[in-house]
Write an enzyme that holds these catalytic residues in place. Structure first.
Site, short mmCIF file in Angstrom:
data_model
loop_
_atom_site.label_atom_id
_atom_site.label_comp_id
_atom_site.label_asym_id
_atom_site.label_seq_id
_atom_site.Cartn_x
_atom_site.Cartn_y
_atom_site.Cartn_z
N GLU A 93 0.83 -1.20 0.00
CA GLU A 93 0.00 0.00 0.00
C GLU A 93 0.86 1.25 0.00
O GLU A 93 1.90 1.31 0.64
CB GLU A 93 -0.85 0.03 1.27
N CYS A 106 3.03 8.43 1.60
CA CYS A 106 3.31 7.47 2.67
C CYS A 106 3.74 6.15 2.03
O CYS A 106 2.98 5.53 1.29
CB CYS A 106 2.06 7.28 3.52
N CYS A 113 4.71 -7.25 8.02
CA CYS A 113 5.57 -6.69 9.06
C CYS A 113 5.74 -7.73 10.16
O CYS A 113 4.81 -8.47 10.47
CB CYS A 113 4.94 -5.42 9.64
N CYS A 117 2.63 -5.70 16.46
CA CYS A 117 1.86 -4.76 17.28
C CYS A 117 0.37 -5.15 17.25
O CYS A 117 -0.17 -5.50 16.20
CB CYS A 117 2.04 -3.33 16.77
N CYS A 120 -2.31 -3.25 14.80
CA CYS A 120 -1.92 -2.92 13.43
C CYS A 120 -2.26 -4.03 12.45
O CYS A 120 -1.92 -5.20 12.68
CB CYS A 120 -0.42 -2.63 13.38
N GLY A 162 5.32 -2.21 7.34
CA GLY A 162 6.72 -2.59 7.55
C GLY A 162 7.43 -1.76 8.58
O GLY A 162 6.99 -0.68 8.94
N SER A 217 6.99 5.37 17.36
CA SER A 217 5.66 4.90 17.73
C SER A 217 5.69 4.54 19.21
O SER A 217 6.18 3.48 19.59
CB SER A 217 5.28 3.68 16.88
N LEU A 218 5.17 5.43 20.03
CA LEU A 218 5.27 5.25 21.48
C LEU A 218 4.04 4.51 22.00
O LEU A 218 4.13 3.44 22.56
CB LEU A 218 5.42 6.62 22.13
N HIS A 219 2.89 5.15 21.87
CA HIS A 219 1.58 4.54 22.13
C HIS A 219 1.25 4.19 23.57
O HIS A 219 0.10 3.84 23.87
CB HIS A 219 1.36 3.30 21.26
N ASN A 293 -7.35 3.80 14.02
CA ASN A 293 -8.23 3.27 12.98
C ASN A 293 -8.57 1.87 13.41
O ASN A 293 -7.70 1.02 13.49
CB ASN A 293 -7.51 3.24 11.63
N CYS A 336 -2.45 1.86 7.40
CA CYS A 336 -1.75 0.74 8.00
C CYS A 336 -2.23 -0.65 7.63
O CYS A 336 -2.75 -1.39 8.45
CB CYS A 336 -1.80 0.88 9.52
N1 SAH Z 1 6.78 0.14 11.79
C1 SAH Z 1 6.85 1.56 11.83
C2 SAH Z 1 6.20 2.26 10.66
C3 SAH Z 1 4.88 1.74 10.17
S1 SAH Z 1 3.48 2.01 11.21
C4 SAH Z 1 6.27 2.07 13.14
O1 SAH Z 1 5.84 1.26 13.95
O2 SAH Z 1 6.31 3.26 13.39
C5 SAH Z 1 3.16 3.71 11.05
C6 SAH Z 1 2.33 4.27 12.18
O3 SAH Z 1 0.97 3.82 12.10
C7 SAH Z 1 2.83 3.84 13.53
O4 SAH Z 1 2.83 4.88 14.45
C8 SAH Z 1 1.83 2.78 13.89
O5 SAH Z 1 1.85 2.53 15.25
C9 SAH Z 1 0.55 3.39 13.37
N2 SAH Z 1 -0.58 2.48 13.33
C10 SAH Z 1 -0.57 1.14 13.20
N3 SAH Z 1 -1.82 0.64 13.26
C11 SAH Z 1 -2.66 1.68 13.42
C12 SAH Z 1 -4.08 1.80 13.56
N4 SAH Z 1 -4.87 0.75 13.55
N5 SAH Z 1 -4.58 3.04 13.71
C13 SAH Z 1 -3.78 4.13 13.72
N6 SAH Z 1 -2.44 4.07 13.61
C14 SAH Z 1 -1.88 2.86 13.46
#
Ligand code: SAH
Length: 352
Positions: A93, A106, A113, A117, A120, A162, A217-219, A293, A336
């Site tokens: 994508e 993007c 990947c 997570c 994702c 990825g 990506s902290l979260h 999302n 994502c």
């Molecule tokens: N692997 C890398 C880059 C790809 S993900 C990373 O982890 O940063 C890019 C961003 O999208 C990251 O911040 C990831 O956590 C976020 N992301 C993944 N799934 C998501 C979702 N369902 N809703 C919103 N953001 C999401």
């Protein structure tokens, strides 16, 4: 004999590859301009080469490309999501976002990947393979063609499917290619690389001395919660990750972006915001709050708008630079891995 793919090579590398067929050194740059600035994908269209030369090249080289497999356009007309087929039939994508301050692409760095997570969609079926620099550049050039007249993105975010730091060499090669003046002539500052937190990769990137923007990506504001959401936290816990981010900021002079997905009832309470603020206090940091999302498989939902506003205001009251990411793609599942997954499951969108 397998033919060498010239797409994705630097001009000097192209020159070296074609030299045995009698092409002068400057031809490398000419061919690179055809490929990267004029979107030519057939030797026959390279009209400053003689016909004989074009035939020799076609006999020994190929010019890799991506093909559109599916597309979705967001209602507001600002976001296009493309599922692009690679040479081996796999697909990734790519999202084109038209902001009023410029166009952004993007880019995916891997098919699937391996990070695992929990929120994702890209990781649901694990890592399939790394993308090459050429395959990443092809995603950008596909979007350039969609842009028509303006024809060049103002920024690139490596935030598609990825983990870019798990495909380090090819990602760096891609970033450097974009910077070349025979390619996109894109400044390193216009590139954002987002990582789940691969600490050695962050240090390696810092040592390159390129002013690429780093997004982490902290979260979650503590290890217990972050480990639940992101398995990589067991390997590189928060203290190690933030220390690496600080080294990155010091070495590059660039403010680090921290991405924080807001998930209802999981990490969106005032106390989470206060803990996050305490964690980032005194750091050169921007926090990007992202309403999750929802991915059906994970059952995780986004908070109501007032909850997100409240989270933001707690951060700001604690002197943290923060914004809520403007939503551009959720109505087309632009985030994502969701389009690829839908197509794999056979309930993909109609192309339009
Ligand atoms: N692997 C890398 C880059 C790809 S993900 C990373 O982890 O940063 C890019 C961003 O999208 C990251 O911040 C990831 O956590 C976020 N992301 C993944 N799934 C998501 C979702 N369902 N809703 C919103 N953001 C999401």
């Amino acid at each position: 004999m397998t033919k060498i793919d010239l797409f994705g090579l630097f001009a000097e590398e192209i020159a070296t590859a074609v030299a045995p067929y009698g092409l002068e050194k400057y031809r490398g740059r000419q061919i690179a301009e055809w490929l990267y600035q004029r979107f030519v994908r057939n030797f026959d269209d390279m009209t400053n080469l003689s016909r004989a030369t074009r035939e020799v090249l076609a006999a020994h080289f190929i010019l890799g490309r991506v093909e559109l497999q599916a597309a979705q356009h967001a209602g507001n007309g600002q976001t296009d999501k493309f599922l692009l087929a690679l040479g081996d039939g796999l697909a990734v994508e790519t999202v084109l976002m038209r902001h009023n301050y410029g166009n952004s692409v993007c880019v995916s760095s891997q098919v699937g990947c391996g990070m695992g997570c929990s929120f994702c969609a890209s990781t649901i079926n694990g890592l399939v393979r790394n993308l090459t620099a050429g395959e990443m550049l092809a995603q950008v050039l596909f979007c350039c063609q969609q842009l028509g007249d303006t024809n060049r993105p103002d920024s690139i975010v490596i935030m598609g499917s990825g983990e870019p730091l798990a495909n380090y060499e090819q990602v760096l090669r891609f970033i450097r290619l974009c910077h070349e003046n025979y390619c996109l002539n894109l400044s390193y500052r216009a590139v954002t690389l987002s990582t789940a937190g691969v600490v050695p990769g962050i240090d390696r990137l810092a040592a390159e001395g390129l002013p690429v923007t780093l997004a982490i990506s902290l979260h979650a504001p503590n290890d217990a919660l972050r480990s639940k959401l992101m398995p990589i936290n067991d390997r590189y816990p928060l203290a190690a990750l933030l220390a690496a981010a600080d080294r990155y900021a010091t070495q590059t002079g660039r403010r680090v972006t921290y991405e924080y997905i807001l998930i209802a009832g999981v990490n969106d309470r005032d106390e989470n915001a206060r803990e996050l603020a305490a964690l980032l206090r005194g750091r050169l940091a921007n926090v990007n709050l992202i309403p999750i999302n929802s991915v059906v498989e994970s059952g995780l939902l986004r908070p109501e708008a007032p909850r997100m506003e409240q989270f933001l205001s707690v951060l700001r009251a604690n002197h943290v630079n923060a914004t809520i990411r403007r939503e551009m793609g959720s109505d087309i599942k632009a985030a994502c891995g969701q389009l690829r997954h839908a197509v794999l499951l056979g309930d993909g969108p109609e192309s339009n």
